[in-house]
Design a protein around this motif. Structure first.
Motif, PDB file in Angstrom:
ATOM      1  N   LYS A 168     -31.708  61.094 -66.520  1.00  0.00           N
ATOM      2  CA  LYS A 168     -30.792  62.075 -65.975  1.00  0.00           C
ATOM      3  C   LYS A 168     -29.431  61.987 -66.652  1.00  0.00           C
ATOM      4  CE  LYS A 168     -33.054  62.587 -61.589  1.00  0.00           C
ATOM      5  NZ  LYS A 168     -33.944  61.470 -61.221  1.00  0.00           N
ATOM      6  N   LEU A 169     -29.154  60.821 -67.231  1.00  0.00           N
ATOM      7  CA  LEU A 169     -27.893  60.650 -67.947  1.00  0.00           C
ATOM      8  C   LEU A 169     -28.058  60.918 -69.420  1.00  0.00           C
ATOM      9  CD1 LEU A 169     -26.753  57.347 -66.208  1.00  0.00           C
ATOM     10  CD2 LEU A 169     -26.078  59.654 -65.642  1.00  0.00           C
ATOM     11  N   LEU A 234     -17.311  56.827 -56.422  1.00  0.00           N
ATOM     12  CA  LEU A 234     -18.132  57.914 -56.950  1.00  0.00           C
ATOM     13  C   LEU A 234     -18.718  58.769 -55.840  1.00  0.00           C
ATOM     14  CD1 LEU A 234     -20.325  56.545 -59.868  1.00  0.00           C
ATOM     15  CD2 LEU A 234     -18.397  58.089 -59.996  1.00  0.00           C
ATOM     16  N   HIS A 235     -19.181  58.089 -54.781  1.00  0.00           N
ATOM     17  CA  HIS A 235     -19.843  58.812 -53.705  1.00  0.00           C
ATOM     18  C   HIS A 235     -18.850  59.299 -52.669  1.00  0.00           C
ATOM     19  CE1 HIS A 235     -23.371  56.745 -55.350  1.00  0.00           C
ATOM     20  NE2 HIS A 235     -24.111  57.567 -54.653  1.00  0.00           N
ATOM     21  N   THR A 241     -20.163  51.337 -46.340  1.00  0.00           N
ATOM     22  CA  THR A 241     -21.274  52.219 -45.994  1.00  0.00           C
ATOM     23  C   THR A 241     -22.614  51.577 -46.294  1.00  0.00           C
ATOM     24  OG1 THR A 241     -19.824  54.004 -46.721  1.00  0.00           O
ATOM     25  CG2 THR A 241     -22.105  54.574 -46.265  1.00  0.00           C
ATOM     26  N   TRP A 242     -22.660  50.840 -47.398  1.00  0.00           N
ATOM     27  CA  TRP A 242     -23.903  50.144 -47.740  1.00  0.00           C
ATOM     28  C   TRP A 242     -23.771  48.714 -47.229  1.00  0.00           C
ATOM     29  CZ3 TRP A 242     -21.123  53.239 -51.183  1.00  0.00           C
ATOM     30  CH2 TRP A 242     -21.759  54.448 -51.538  1.00  0.00           C
TER      31      TRP A 242
ATOM     32  N   GLU B  61     -44.128  58.299 -55.879  1.00  0.00           N
ATOM     33  CA  GLU B  61     -42.765  58.590 -55.399  1.00  0.00           C
ATOM     34  C   GLU B  61     -42.808  59.288 -54.058  1.00  0.00           C
ATOM     35  OE1 GLU B  61     -40.864  56.787 -58.468  1.00  0.00           O
ATOM     36  OE2 GLU B  61     -39.765  57.947 -56.990  1.00  0.00           O
ATOM     37  N   GLN B 111     -37.339  49.425 -48.306  1.00  0.00           N
ATOM     38  CA  GLN B 111     -36.394  50.518 -48.086  1.00  0.00           C
ATOM     39  C   GLN B 111     -35.922  50.537 -46.649  1.00  0.00           C
ATOM     40  OE1 GLN B 111     -38.294  54.100 -49.181  1.00  0.00           O
ATOM     41  NE2 GLN B 111     -37.887  53.899 -51.365  1.00  0.00           N
ATOM     42  N   SER B 117     -26.442  53.050 -45.226  1.00  0.00           N
ATOM     43  CA  SER B 117     -27.015  54.125 -46.014  1.00  0.00           C
ATOM     44  C   SER B 117     -27.985  53.594 -47.037  1.00  0.00           C
ATOM     45  CB  SER B 117     -25.900  54.869 -46.745  1.00  0.00           C
ATOM     46  OG  SER B 117     -24.968  55.343 -45.841  1.00  0.00           O
ATOM     47  N   PHE B 119     -29.676  54.041 -50.776  1.00  0.00           N
ATOM     48  CA  PHE B 119     -29.063  54.383 -52.053  1.00  0.00           C
ATOM     49  C   PHE B 119     -30.019  55.276 -52.825  1.00  0.00           C
ATOM     50  CE2 PHE B 119     -26.244  53.900 -55.490  1.00  0.00           C
ATOM     51  CZ  PHE B 119     -26.990  53.736 -56.638  1.00  0.00           C
ATOM     52  N   ASP B 120     -29.539  56.421 -53.223  1.00  0.00           N
ATOM     53  CA  ASP B 120     -30.400  57.362 -53.928  1.00  0.00           C
ATOM     54  C   ASP B 120     -30.002  57.417 -55.397  1.00  0.00           C
ATOM     55  OD1 ASP B 120     -30.811  60.973 -53.848  1.00  0.00           O
ATOM     56  OD2 ASP B 120     -32.017  59.388 -54.754  1.00  0.00           O
ATOM     57  N   PRO B 121     -30.854  56.928 -56.269  1.00  0.00           N
ATOM     58  CA  PRO B 121     -30.511  56.899 -57.698  1.00  0.00           C
ATOM     59  C   PRO B 121     -30.226  58.284 -58.263  1.00  0.00           C
ATOM     60  CG  PRO B 121     -32.394  55.504 -57.290  1.00  0.00           C
ATOM     61  CD  PRO B 121     -32.128  56.215 -56.022  1.00  0.00           C
ATOM     62  N   SER B 122     -30.911  59.308 -57.766  1.00  0.00           N
ATOM     63  CA  SER B 122     -30.683  60.651 -58.313  1.00  0.00           C
ATOM     64  C   SER B 122     -29.268  61.112 -58.019  1.00  0.00           C
ATOM     65  CB  SER B 122     -31.660  61.654 -57.704  1.00  0.00           C
ATOM     66  OG  SER B 122     -32.958  61.289 -58.028  1.00  0.00           O
ATOM     67  N   ALA B 123     -28.851  60.932 -56.775  1.00  0.00           N
ATOM     68  CA  ALA B 123     -27.493  61.325 -56.419  1.00  0.00           C
ATOM     69  C   ALA B 123     -26.486  60.516 -57.229  1.00  0.00           C
ATOM     70  CB  ALA B 123     -27.274  61.114 -54.920  1.00  0.00           C
ATOM     71  N   TYR B 124     -26.787  59.226 -57.375  1.00  0.00           N
ATOM     72  CA  TYR B 124     -25.910  58.353 -58.163  1.00  0.00           C
ATOM     73  C   TYR B 124     -25.756  58.902 -59.570  1.00  0.00           C
ATOM     74  CZ  TYR B 124     -24.319  53.959 -60.333  1.00  0.00           C
ATOM     75  OH  TYR B 124     -23.624  52.993 -61.018  1.00  0.00           O
ATOM     76  N   ALA B 125     -26.880  59.310 -60.149  1.00  0.00           N
ATOM     77  CA  ALA B 125     -26.834  59.833 -61.517  1.00  0.00           C
ATOM     78  C   ALA B 125     -25.948  61.069 -61.582  1.00  0.00           C
ATOM     79  CB  ALA B 125     -28.237  60.146 -62.013  1.00  0.00           C
ATOM     80  N   HIS B 127     -23.445  61.841 -59.638  1.00  0.00           N
ATOM     81  CA  HIS B 127     -22.042  61.439 -59.532  1.00  0.00           C
ATOM     82  C   HIS B 127     -21.531  60.869 -60.836  1.00  0.00           C
ATOM     83  CE1 HIS B 127     -22.740  61.278 -55.014  1.00  0.00           C
ATOM     84  NE2 HIS B 127     -21.774  62.135 -55.174  1.00  0.00           N
ATOM     85  N   LEU B 128     -22.376  60.071 -61.478  1.00  0.00           N
ATOM     86  CA  LEU B 128     -21.986  59.501 -62.767  1.00  0.00           C
ATOM     87  C   LEU B 128     -21.713  60.600 -63.785  1.00  0.00           C
ATOM     88  CD1 LEU B 128     -24.372  56.453 -63.190  1.00  0.00           C
ATOM     89  CD2 LEU B 128     -21.895  56.386 -63.141  1.00  0.00           C
ATOM     90  N   LEU B 129     -22.599  61.588 -63.799  1.00  0.00           N
ATOM     91  CA  LEU B 129     -22.429  62.672 -64.761  1.00  0.00           C
ATOM     92  C   LEU B 129     -21.081  63.361 -64.543  1.00  0.00           C
ATOM     93  CD1 LEU B 129     -25.983  64.238 -64.828  1.00  0.00           C
ATOM     94  CD2 LEU B 129     -24.816  63.146 -66.722  1.00  0.00           C
TER      95      LEU B 129
END
Lengths: 257, 305
Positions: A168-169, A234-235, A241-242, B61, B111, B117, B119-125, B127-129
C-alpha cells in the motif's frame, strides 16, 4: 616462566618480555584463565600498554560499527587484542567505559553466549536535532514501518502482512524500488544481519512461511513510547488508546535494559 | 500403517494420525470393513477435505475477522466429513485441516486479547501515505485497495525518516572528517624532509629582491591613489558649486570594506597636505570641505581621531 605451545605459533611474537601462559587453544576464548594466571599475565604488561590496547579496541569497534553489523568478540581478539587475550575482560570493560564517558555510547553485549556487541547511543535524540552528519536515510522510514507493525500487532507479525502493508506504500516485494533497491534483500537479509529484525520460520507451514520480530538491536535502540506517540499522532488519537501496547511501552521506559 | 503425506509435502509425520479424539475406529489395517475400503468414496472424502483446506487458505483474511464465525463453520464441516473417515490417508488430511484451523484460531484469539483499540494495518498505511505527502488524484473510485490512487512525492520516505529518526538511539557512524589517514613508515619521511630543506634556502635568497620591489611600488601606488581622489573631489566641487560632502558618503564603498579603508587612508593624505579640510557640520557629522587656496593652511582642521 615456561611456555606451553598452543595453537598457532605466529601469535607469539612479543617485545622480549617474560611470556604469558595462555590457558587454552587459540580459537576458543570462552574459557577464562585462572586468577593466578591472570595475575601473572597482568604483571607482564605495563599500564600504558593496556591503555594502548584499550584505545585500539575502541577504534576497532567504532569503525566496525559503521555498517551496523554486530561485532564479534572473536574478531576483536583476533585483530586487536591478540597476545593480550588474558586481559580481555579488563580491556573490554575499560573500552566500554571509554565509550560511555568520551563518546556517549553504550557498548552492549546482545548475545552473551556468542559474545556479540553493538554500539548504541546513550543519549536520547532531541527533536529537531540532526542525528548524525549524514541526513536520515530513507531506509530508517522503511524499518520504522516494519517495526511499528510488529509492535502494534503484539510482537510477531507474519511476513505476508508486512508485504501487504508495504504494498500500500508502493513498496513491492519483487520489484526494485527507487530508493531501497532490492527490498526483499534489505528487509530479510540486511536488517536481519544488523539485528534490527528477526526473520523466523513458522513451523508446520506449507508453503513455508516466516514471521518477523524485533531484533536485539531494535530492542536496544528504539523507544517504544516514542513510536507509539507517533502512531497516535498519525491516527489523531492518544497513545493510551492502544492500552496493551501503551502498557508495554511504559514498562520498557521504567525498566531500562 | 502410518500416515502418508498425500503429496502435500513439507510435513514430517511420524506418529500415527488416527487419534483425533473421536469415537471412530482406529485406522489400522485390521479394522477395515468392506465398504470402508471403497476407493471412490475415499477419493471423494479426500477431495472434499482438500476443498476445505483450500478455502481456508483463500479466505484466511476473511476468517480472521472477529465479526464472523466462519472458522466454526469450517470445523463443523470437518466434523461431518470425519464421520466417514476410516483410514489413515483421509485422517491425515483431517489433521492437516485441524492444524490450519487451530493456527487461525490462535491468531483470532490474539486479536481478541488486545484491550483498547485494535490496530488496523490498512488504516495505518493510509495515514502514513498522508503523512508522506501523497498527492491524491482528483477522481477516486473509492476503492482504496488499489495502489493507483495518487502518487508519492520523491521525498516521501525522507520525510518519514526524518520524523521517526528521533525514535532511534542509533550510535552515529564514525567517519574520519578529512578522509583516511595514511600512515607512512618513518624512513621515507626523512627523505622528504631533506628534500624540502634544499628549496627553502633558494627561496630566502629571492626574498630580499622581491621586497624591495614591493616597497617602491607601494609608495607609488599611494601617491597615485591620493591624486585620484583629489581628482574626484575637484570634479565634485566643479559640479556641485562648493557644497561640502559628507565624509562618510565620500569614503564608504558599500560593497567593499577594504576599499573603504583605503579611501579613508588616502583622504587623510589630502588633509595632511592641506588639499582638503574636514570639519563637523551643524549636525556634528564630519564633512569634507574644499580649501580655498588663497587662504593659508591654518584653516585645515585636523580630524579628531
Amino acid at each position: 616462566m615456561s611456555q606451553r605451545s598452543a595453537g598457532s605459533g605466529a601469535r607469539r611474537s612479543r617485545p622480549g618480555r617474560s611470556q604469558v601462559i595462555l590457558d587454552d587453544d587459540e580459537p576458543d576464548v570462552s574459557s577464562q584463565p585462572s586468577s593466578s594466571q591472570v595475575q601473572r599475565a597482568r604483571c607482564s604488561f605495563t599500564p600504558q600498554q593496556i591503555e594502548q590496547k584499550v584505545a585500539e579496541v575502541v577504534q576497532f569497534i567504532l569503525i566496525k560499527d559503521q555498517k551496523k553489523i554486530p561485532i564479534r568478540r572473536a574478531d576483536v581478539v583476533k585483530h586487536v587484542v591478540k597476545e593480550y587475550k588474558g586481559q580481555y575482560p579488563g580491556i573490554i570493560r575499560r573500552a566500554g567505559q571509554t565509550f560511555e564517558q568520551v563518546f556517549g555510547l553504550n557498548l552492549v553485549e546482545i548475545d552473551s553466549k556468542n559474545h556479540v556487541y553493538i554500539l548504541v547511543n546513550k543519549l536520547h535524540p532531541l527533536p529537531g536535532e540532526p542525528i548524525s552528519m549524514c541526513p536520515g536515510s530513507p531506509k530508517t522510514g522503511l524499518l520504522f514501518v516494519i517495526l511499528s507493525l510488529i509492535f502494534m500487532k503484539g510482537g510477531t507479525v507474519k511476513e505476508i502482512l508486512v508485504w501487504n502493508t508495504l504494498k500500500k506504500l508502493r513498496v513491492y516485494e519483487g520489484v526494485k524500488h527507487e530508493e531501497f533497491g532490492d527490498v526483499k534483500k534489505l528487509v530479510t537479509d540486511v536488517f536481519v544481519r544488523q539485528k534490527y529484525l528477526e526473520y523466523v520460520r513458522i513451523p508446520h507451514t506449507e508453503p513455508l512461511e516466516h514471521e518477523f520480530r524485533w531484533g536485539a538491536r531494535a530492542e536496544q535502540e528504539v523507544s517504544k513510547m516514542k513510536l507509539l506517540q507517533f502512531i497516535g499522532e498519525l491516527h489523531n488519537e492518544e497513545p493510551q488508546t492502544w492500552t496493551q501496547q501503551y502498557r508495554e511501552a511504559a514498562s520498557v521506559e521504567s525498566n531500562p535494559r | 500403517k502410518s500416515g502418508h503425506s498425500n503429496g502435500f509435502g513439507g510435513r514430517n509425520r511420524t506418529e500415527r494420525v488416527a487419534d483425533t479424539g473421536d469415537e471412530d475406529e482406529g485406522a489400522g489395517p485390521s479394522g477395515i470393513h468392506e465398504d470402508d475400503d471403497d476407493p471412490a468414496r475415499r477419493r471423494e472424502i479426500r477431495s472434499q477435505y482438500r476443498d476445505l483446506i483450500n478455502s481456508v487458505h483463500q479466505n484466511r483474511e476473511d476468517m480472521l475477522n472477529p465479526a464472523n464465525n466462519k472458522l466454526i463453520d469450517v470445523l463443523e464441516e470437518a466434523n461431518k466429513l470425519f464421520a466417514n473417515v476410516r483410514q489413515a490417508r483421509e485422517a491425515a488430511l483431517d489433521a492437516q485441516l485441524l492444524v490450519l484451523a487451530t493456527d487461525l484460531g490462535r491468531e483470532k484469539a490474539s486479536q481478541l486479547h488486545a484491550e483498547g483499540s485494535s490496530f488496523d494495518p490498512s488504516a495505518y498505511a493510509q495515514h502514513l501515505l498522508s503523512f508522506m505527502g501523497l498527492n491524491r488524484l482528483e477522481e477516486e473510485d473509492g476503492n482504496e485497495d488499489d495502489c493507483s490512487d495518487g502518487y508519492l512525492p520523491p521525498d516521501a520516505w525522507q520525510r518519514l525518516s526524518k520524523r521517526v529518526e528521533s525514535c532511534f538511539k542509533t550510535a552515529p557512524s564514525f567517519h574520519y572528517m578529512l578522509g583516511s589517514f595514511l600512515v607512512e613508515p618513518p624512513p621515507p619521511r626523512q627523505r622528504i624532509e631533506r628534500q624540502r630543506k634544499a628549496p627553502s634556502k633558494e627561496a630566502k635568497r629571492v626574498m630580499p629582491i622581491q621586497l624591495k620591489k614591493m616597497e617602491e611600488s607601494h609608495q607609488e601606488a599611494t601617491e597615485k591613489e591620493v591624486e585620484r581622489i583629489l581628482g574626484f573631489l575637484n570634479k565634485y566641487y566643479a559640479d556641485n558649486s562648493e557644497s561640502p560632502i559628507p565624509y562618510y558618503d565620500f569614503v564608504i564603498d558599500p560593497t567593499s570594506f577594504s576599499r573603504t579603508v583605503e579611501n579613508i587612508f588616502h583622504t587623510s593624505f589630502l588633509i595632511r597636505d592641506g588639499l582638503a579640510r574636514i570639519y563637523l557640520d551643524s549636525e556634528k557629522l564630519p564633512c569634507i570641505g574644499k580649501i580655498d587656496f588663497s587662504v593659508t593652511s591654518q584653516n585645515a582642521i585636523l580630524p579628531d581621531l
